[in-house]
Design a protein around this motif. Structure first.
Motif, short mmCIF file in Angstrom:
data_model
loop_
_atom_site.label_atom_id
_atom_site.label_comp_id
_atom_site.label_asym_id
_atom_site.label_seq_id
_atom_site.Cartn_x
_atom_site.Cartn_y
_atom_site.Cartn_z
N SER A 37 -3.61 0.88 -1.50
CA SER A 37 -2.76 1.06 -0.62
C SER A 37 -1.67 2.01 -0.53
CB SER A 37 -1.89 -0.58 -0.42
OG SER A 37 -2.62 -1.59 -0.53
N ILE A 38 -1.18 2.53 -2.01
CA ILE A 38 -0.21 3.24 -1.73
C ILE A 38 -1.18 4.68 -1.67
CG2 ILE A 38 0.95 4.83 -3.65
CD1 ILE A 38 1.79 2.16 -5.22
N GLY A 95 -1.91 9.27 1.31
CA GLY A 95 -2.96 10.23 2.24
C GLY A 95 -2.31 9.84 3.90
N TYR A 96 -2.16 9.35 5.29
CA TYR A 96 -1.58 9.12 6.27
C TYR A 96 -1.13 9.75 6.57
CZ TYR A 96 -0.91 7.21 11.03
OH TYR A 96 -1.18 7.05 11.60
N PHE A 97 0.71 9.69 5.99
CA PHE A 97 1.62 10.65 6.00
C PHE A 97 1.87 12.28 5.52
CE2 PHE A 97 3.19 6.36 6.71
CZ PHE A 97 3.59 6.49 8.08
N GLY A 98 0.00 12.21 4.33
CA GLY A 98 0.75 13.35 3.51
C GLY A 98 -0.14 14.33 5.18
N ILE A 99 -1.17 14.47 5.41
CA ILE A 99 -1.76 14.63 6.03
C ILE A 99 -1.24 15.19 7.48
CG2 ILE A 99 -4.20 14.92 7.80
CD1 ILE A 99 -4.24 16.01 4.38
N PHE A 110 -8.25 4.35 0.73
CA PHE A 110 -8.32 2.93 0.78
C PHE A 110 -9.43 3.00 0.01
CE2 PHE A 110 -9.21 -0.88 1.06
CZ PHE A 110 -7.72 -1.81 1.24
N PHE A 111 -10.40 3.28 0.60
CA PHE A 111 -12.10 2.42 0.07
C PHE A 111 -12.41 3.48 -1.68
CE2 PHE A 111 -12.48 0.42 4.04
CZ PHE A 111 -13.11 -0.63 4.33
#
Length: 168
Positions: free
Chosen positions: A141-142, A147-151, A51-52
């Motif tokens: 955001s995307i 990244g969250y669901f991929g990892i 995100f950052f």
């Protein structure tokens, strides 16, 4: 497998604790959960760091650390992922963010020629600034969600493969 791969690229936590820019967090850096690497902390760190990475502000590493601490995700990983946008990758990533913002706001692209001056910066903020900021927030955001669901998916897949290889 995923844990070992990620740990190979992470910097030493003692070096991170000694960074001058992170001294503002003081004793908060001594929380052991910030330094453990598990599925929950890795997916959260990917989300915060990515995100950052897409937010065009100075001190992205400090912001990633500031959000990693209350979310109790892996601090070194979230800080390291901010470097996805480095001096080589920043121009294409931020230009794509601008194009996403133009598309989201329904505007037309504005021609611009970069100049290193305050006058150019103040003029650009009024012409291309809104599209750039909106596009950066959308891309951030995307990337965060991917990244969250991929990892999470890769981590689970790695654990399942490890268990199936142990069975056979």
């Amino acid at each position: 497998m995923a844990k070992k791969t990620i740990q190979r690229f992470l910097p030493d936590h003692n070096k991170i604790k000694q960074q001058k820019s992170l001294k503002i967090f003081g004793r908060l850096l001594h929380d052991a959960n910030l330094w453990h690497l598990n599925r929950r902390s890795a997916r959260g760190a990917f989300s915060v760091g990515l995100f950052f990475a897409f937010i065009p502000v100075p001190f992205q590493m400090v912001l990633a650390a500031a959000f990693a601490i209350p979310f109790r995700v892996n601090l070194p990983l979230s800080v390291a992922l901010v470097w996805l946008t480095n001096p080589l990758t920043m121009p294409p990533i931020f230009y794509c963010s601008y194009l996403v913002g133009v598309l989201a706001l329904g505007q037309e692209t504005q021609p611009f020629h970069f100049e290193a001056s305050w006058e150019w910066l103040s003029q650009s903020l009024s012409t291309i600034g809104p599209a750039f900021i909106v596009g950066s927030l959308i891309c951030a955001s995307i990337a965060s969600v991917i990244g969250y669901f991929g990892i999470d998916y890769l981590w689970r897949r790695s654990v399942n493969r490890a268990w199936s290889s142990r069975r056979s």
